[in-house]
Design an enzyme around this catalytic site. Structure first.
Site, short mmCIF file in Angstrom:
data_model
loop_
_atom_site.label_atom_id
_atom_site.label_comp_id
_atom_site.label_asym_id
_atom_site.label_seq_id
_atom_site.Cartn_x
_atom_site.Cartn_y
_atom_site.Cartn_z
N HIS A 1 0.84 -1.00 0.02
CA HIS A 1 0.12 0.07 0.08
C HIS A 1 0.91 1.20 0.15
O HIS A 1 2.18 1.20 0.22
CB HIS A 1 -1.14 0.07 1.14
N HIS B 1 4.35 7.42 3.45
CA HIS B 1 5.30 5.98 3.20
C HIS B 1 4.69 5.28 2.14
O HIS B 1 3.45 5.36 1.55
CB HIS B 1 5.21 5.52 4.41
N GLU C 1 7.92 1.49 4.64
CA GLU C 1 7.53 0.56 5.84
C GLU C 1 7.76 -0.93 5.20
O GLU C 1 7.39 -1.07 4.20
CB GLU C 1 5.90 0.76 6.03
#
Length: 146
Positions: A9, A88, A137
């Site tokens: 994502h 992110h 991440e």
């Protein structure tokens, strides 16, 4: 050799989940995949939307994150970027602990220890200065993932 998995994502910080949900639904044609929920350990309120893909499939998943109070790490981001913006990018890995060792072995700054993230699986972040300017991440692949 360790390799990153798929892009899971893109995280977008927002001052208002409600306004962002309306934008992604009404302008981008996205669908809400999870109702908004608080994630106090991360200091954020979170929800996920899926953008439309080809032939009715799901496209990219967007994680919308709103700060939970002034102590939230997202609070400072919103203070610098009042309209919000990309926060992110998140990539999957099969083993979070192996990934942490790998990034550290490459001299990358891992920010903290693995902890439970919004998908209910272990995550950590890698400093943006070590990742071409992008906060990254790293997430252990969820068990129910493809």
């Amino acid at each position: 050799m360790m390799k990153l998995g798929r892009l899971n994502h893109i995280g977008v910080a927002t001052p208002s989940l409600e306004a962002s949900l309306a934008y992604y639904r009404d302008v981008m044609g996205a669908t809400l995949t999870h109702e908004p929920f608080d994630l106090p350990a991360q200091g954020v309120k979170v929800c996920f939307v899926d953008t439309p893909g080809e032939n009715g499939t799901h496209g990219t998943q967007i994680e919308l994150i709103e700060p939970l109070g002034e102590n939230s790490p997202i609070h400072g981001f919103i203070a610098k970027n009042p309209a919000g913006g990309q926060h992110h990018m998140c990539y999957e890995v099969p083993d979070i602990h192996e990934a942490k060792k790998w990034f550290e072995g490459l001299g990358k700054r891992v920010l903290g220890e693995p902890r439970i993230g919004a998908h209910g699986t272990l995550i950590f972040f890698v400093h943006p200065k070590d990742m071409n300017g992008v906060l990254t991440e790293i997430m252990e692949t969820p068990r129910e993932a493809h």
